[in-house]
Scaffold this active site. Structure first.
Site, PDB file in Angstrom:
ATOM      1  N   ASP A 117      -4.726  -1.056   8.043  1.00  0.00           N
ATOM      2  CA  ASP A 117      -5.350  -0.911   6.736  1.00  0.00           C
ATOM      3  C   ASP A 117      -6.098  -2.220   6.475  1.00  0.00           C
ATOM      4  O   ASP A 117      -5.786  -3.247   7.089  1.00  0.00           O
ATOM      5  CB  ASP A 117      -4.265  -0.668   5.675  1.00  0.00           C
TER       6      ASP A 117
ATOM      7  N   ASP B 146      -7.457  -3.791   2.978  1.00  0.00           N
ATOM      8  CA  ASP B 146      -7.043  -4.566   1.809  1.00  0.00           C
ATOM      9  C   ASP B 146      -5.517  -4.624   1.726  1.00  0.00           C
ATOM     10  O   ASP B 146      -4.850  -3.603   1.642  1.00  0.00           O
ATOM     11  CB  ASP B 146      -7.631  -3.956   0.536  1.00  0.00           C
TER      12      ASP B 146
ATOM     13  N   ASP C 251       0.075  -1.277   3.803  1.00  0.00           N
ATOM     14  CA  ASP C 251       0.795  -1.872   2.679  1.00  0.00           C
ATOM     15  C   ASP C 251       1.168  -0.851   1.606  1.00  0.00           C
ATOM     16  O   ASP C 251       1.615  -1.233   0.534  1.00  0.00           O
ATOM     17  CB  ASP C 251      -0.003  -3.025   2.077  1.00  0.00           C
TER      18      ASP C 251
END
Length: 189
Positions: A13, A15, A138
């Protein structure tokens, strides 16, 4: 291609995993790389993992920035990684949002995580064996997308969003950040 013959990939991922999530990052001056990301990616690459970024970018759907802005930032990020001896093999993104999107971007799609569309596309296009691959994300949505694509090792990192116990239960492992890959991912031969 039979199982076990495809290449391994590290799905990342963006960000919260590669860069600090400042919210709708689309300009180079707003990028702060997560400590250890270059070393971790160099390590994964040295073990034969393809580095594939898979990122929801609802800022495009919301009209905060354009696809051209996103691609310009991707070019800039690729150059920063290249300077560190790392090649990002591919970047897949979802510009849609089912509720907050504008125009053509307001849609239900199969690419917005938690749907596995971006990962499945990468698996097809790069000959990836998902069972031998890993996902670093995240959010629970990253783990759900990885599970939907059959990714064998799902890792949730603490360097991005706060996640719930339910999100944590979707992961195989929880690390402090992507930088932990250097000590936690070993050569499988």
């Amino acid at each position: 291609m039979s199982a076990g013959q495809g290449v391994r990939a590290a799905f990342l991922d963006r960000d919260g995993v590669i860069n600090v999530d400042h919210g709708y990052v689309y300009r180079p001056e707003d990028v702060t790389f997560i400590d250890g990301v270059f070393e971790a990616c160099r390590h994964l690459q040295s073990l034969g993992y393809r580095l594939i970024v898979v990122t929801n970018q609802s800022g495009i759907a919301r009209g905060y920035f354009t696809e051209a802005d996103f691609h310009a930032l991707c070019d800039w990020m690729r150059a920063r990684f290249q300077e560190q001896g790392v090649t990002l093999d591919a970047i897949y993104f979802c510009p849609h949002h089912p509720d907050k999107g504008q125009g053509e971007y307001r849609q239900q799609c199969d690419c917005r995580k938690p749907a596995p569309g971006m990962l499945l596309q990468a698996i097809r296009e790069h000959g990836i064996d998902p069972a031998r691959s890993l996902m670093l994300g995240d959010k629970g949505a990253d783990m759900q997308a990885a599970a939907g694509a059959g990714v064998g090792r799902r890792i949730l990192v603490r360097s991005g969003q706060t996640f719930s116990p339910e999100d944590a239960a979707l992961a195989d492992e929880i690390w402090d950040s992507v930088g932990d890959a250097v000590s936690r991912v070993q050569d499988e031969g």
